[in-house]
Write a protein that holds these residues in place. Structure first.
Motif, PDB file in Angstrom:
ATOM      1  N   LEU A   1     -75.545  -4.775  62.535  1.00 57.17           N
ATOM      2  CA  LEU A   1     -76.066  -5.488  61.374  1.00 57.17           C
ATOM      3  C   LEU A   1     -75.805  -6.981  61.524  1.00 57.17           C
TER       4      LEU A   1
ATOM      5  N   VAL B   1     -65.736  -0.681  58.130  1.00 54.28           N
ATOM      6  CA  VAL B   1     -67.202  -0.725  57.996  1.00 54.28           C
ATOM      7  C   VAL B   1     -67.619  -1.945  57.186  1.00 54.28           C
TER       8      VAL B   1
ATOM      9  N   SER C   1     -71.426  -3.239  56.961  1.00 54.93           N
ATOM     10  CA  SER C   1     -72.291  -2.299  56.254  1.00 54.93           C
ATOM     11  C   SER C   1     -71.980  -2.258  54.770  1.00 54.93           C
TER      12      SER C   1
ATOM     13  N   LYS D   1     -73.274  -5.435  53.071  1.00 52.83           N
ATOM     14  CA  LYS D   1     -74.735  -5.418  52.890  1.00 52.83           C
ATOM     15  C   LYS D   1     -75.125  -4.458  51.775  1.00 52.83           C
TER      16      LYS D   1
ATOM     17  N   THR E   1     -77.892   2.081  53.126  1.00 52.60           N
ATOM     18  CA  THR E   1     -76.960   1.318  53.957  1.00 52.60           C
ATOM     19  C   THR E   1     -75.579   1.933  53.986  1.00 52.60           C
ATOM     20  N   ILE E   2     -75.103   2.412  52.839  1.00 54.42           N
ATOM     21  CA  ILE E   2     -73.707   2.848  52.781  1.00 54.42           C
ATOM     22  C   ILE E   2     -73.527   4.323  53.118  1.00 54.42           C
TER      23      ILE E   2
ATOM     24  N   THR F   1     -72.153   5.519  56.463  1.00 51.41           N
ATOM     25  CA  THR F   1     -70.733   5.277  56.743  1.00 51.41           C
ATOM     26  C   THR F   1     -69.846   6.393  56.230  1.00 51.41           C
TER      27      THR F   1
ATOM     28  N   ALA G   1     -73.630   4.963  62.167  1.00 57.40           N
ATOM     29  CA  ALA G   1     -73.497   4.198  60.924  1.00 57.40           C
ATOM     30  C   ALA G   1     -73.772   2.710  61.118  1.00 57.40           C
ATOM     31  N   HIS G   2     -74.134   2.290  62.323  1.00 60.77           N
ATOM     32  CA  HIS G   2     -74.450   0.884  62.623  1.00 60.77           C
ATOM     33  C   HIS G   2     -73.233  -0.029  62.449  1.00 60.77           C
ATOM     34  N   VAL G   3     -72.058   0.470  62.792  1.00 65.03           N
ATOM     35  CA  VAL G   3     -70.862  -0.375  62.647  1.00 65.03           C
ATOM     36  C   VAL G   3     -70.221  -0.715  63.987  1.00 65.03           C
TER      37      VAL G   3
ATOM     38  N   ASP H   1     -70.413  -3.412  66.213  1.00 58.88           N
ATOM     39  CA  ASP H   1     -70.998  -4.750  66.125  1.00 58.88           C
ATOM     40  C   ASP H   1     -71.381  -5.323  67.486  1.00 58.88           C
TER      41      ASP H   1
END
Length: 387
Positions: A24, A282, A285, A288, A304-305, A308, A365-367, A369
């Motif tokens: 993100l 996180v 995330s 955001k 978004t959440i 996670t 979870a897109h964490v 980075d």
């Protein structure tokens, strides 16, 4: 270009895994939230000066403070020197004092930065506590220090009090004695025994219903001194029951690292603010998602959440008190520290399959980075384990 590696599986084998998550983007300035959001922050060890990591761990203060600036830049308040910082599990009161002093000083240099600091009784070993006055004296020392440094306190649950208290009235006696003399409003902390087995029967009962009555009595006895209460029982029904019975001017902070998404969003009538260890891991995330919620976009908040949540449930799985290892593991993968070493060697509290599961879920979870760095570091850890 696909990034992949082999990861161990629960059956003792290993399997190829290809990353699919996208990092993100960091906001250009700290976003605004319509929930109060505290991230409980970890500390970074200094392994090159760690002569006795079990009893007197060395701290890398530069990296520790840099991580707090990272959290502030994402809009979070910080819950300082609490259980995520390994209080009672490698970080003692002397180290916590320095941590509190440094964080308060740094916060004054950052526009909008805020924090609350954990005040407990961990300088008093439970076996050395003989009377309620011993516990009161220990609380007075810590909360007095925090307020003397210009800070606000989270009144942490006390192992010593759990040992010496014989009734719910004993808890009311101790909490009333402390809250009657604080200068600032205090946030209470209801920490379940899944986080700390020494806290079984806290508030004078193993029954949630009876404990709830004691908590509400303490709050009503001290309405002018209680900002709110953090509840960490990993049971959303119990948090909702507490939330609906709180006085209107007392805030509920979720500490439920299993069900935080729905508790923060709320039910249309009530919602929880947040004081969470998982926000350390996180943060982009969560930041955001909270910004979406503040903008009135509940669907984007959930999108978004919610990814996670499986990650958080893995990090906080039983034995839950070792969740700090997963939090620091992700900080290392994401480049916030140069090593995966923790006070008291706590990185050894989880196994390599657990870390592999966290890696997969963090990607989903897109964490992660910095995916290239995360893969390189994961491969180095796997080599240590002979994978």
């Amino acid at each position: 270009m696909t990034i992949s590696l082999n990861l161990p599986t629960s059956d003792g084998a290993s399997a190829a895994y290809s990353l699919r998550g996208e990092p993100l983007a960091k906001p250009s300035s700290p976003p605004s939230f319509n929930r109060i959001a505290y991230a409980a922050a970890h500390v970074v060890s200094d392994p090159l000066r760690d002569a006795n990591p079990w009893t007197s761990p060395a701290i890398d203060w530069d990296a520790t403070m840099a991580f707090r600036h990272h959290l502030w830049s994402l809009g979070f308040k910080i819950a300082e020197a609490m259980d995520t910082a390994q209080r009672g599990m490698g970080v003692d009161w002397a180290t916590a004092q320095e941590l509190i002093r440094r964080s308060l000083a740094d916060a004054r240099t950052v526009s909008g930065a805020d924090l609350a600091c954990g005040g407990g009784t961990d300088q008093l070993l439970p076996q050395d506590a003989k009377t309620l006055q011993d516990v009161i004296d220990a609380y007075e020392t810590q909360i007095g220090f925090i307020e003397g440094e210009g800070g606000r306190s989270v009144m942490m649950a006390s192992r010593a009090l759990a040992r010496v208290a014989r009734s719910a009235d004993d808890y009311r006696t101790v909490y009333n004695a402390i809250l009657s003399q604080t200068r600032e409003k205090v946030t209470l902390h209801w920490l379940g025994d899944m986080f700390d087995p020494h806290l079984a029967g806290y508030w004078g009962s193993a029954s949630f219903e009876d404990a709830l009555e004691t908590v509400l009595a303490v709050i009503n006895d001290n309405r002018a001194k209680v900002e709110g209460i953090k509840i960490s029982l990993l049971d959303n029904a119990k948090e909702i029951e507490l939330r609906k019975r709180l006085p209107d001017d007392v805030l509920c902070f979720t500490g439920d690292d299993f069900n935080y998404a729905e508790l923060i969003e709320g039910d249309g009538e009530r919602y929880s603010h947040a004081l969470l260890g998982i926000f350390d891991a996180v943060a982009p995330s969560a930041s955001k998602a909270l910004a979406h919620l503040a903008a009135g976009d509940a669907e984007a908040f959930r999108e978004t959440i919610e990814p996670t949540v499986p990650l958080s449930r893995k990090i906080f799985e039983a034995p839950t008190q070792y969740y700090k290892a997963g939090v620091v593991f992700l900080a290392w993968l994401n480049g916030h520290q140069s090593h995966f070493v923790m006070p008291a060697g706590m990185q050894s509290a989880r196994g390599i399959v657990h870390y592999a599961d966290i890696f997969r879920l963090a990607d989903a979870a897109h964490v992660l980075d910095k995916p290239d760095l995360a893969v390189a570091r994961m491969k180095s850890l796997l080599q240590v384990y002979g994978v």
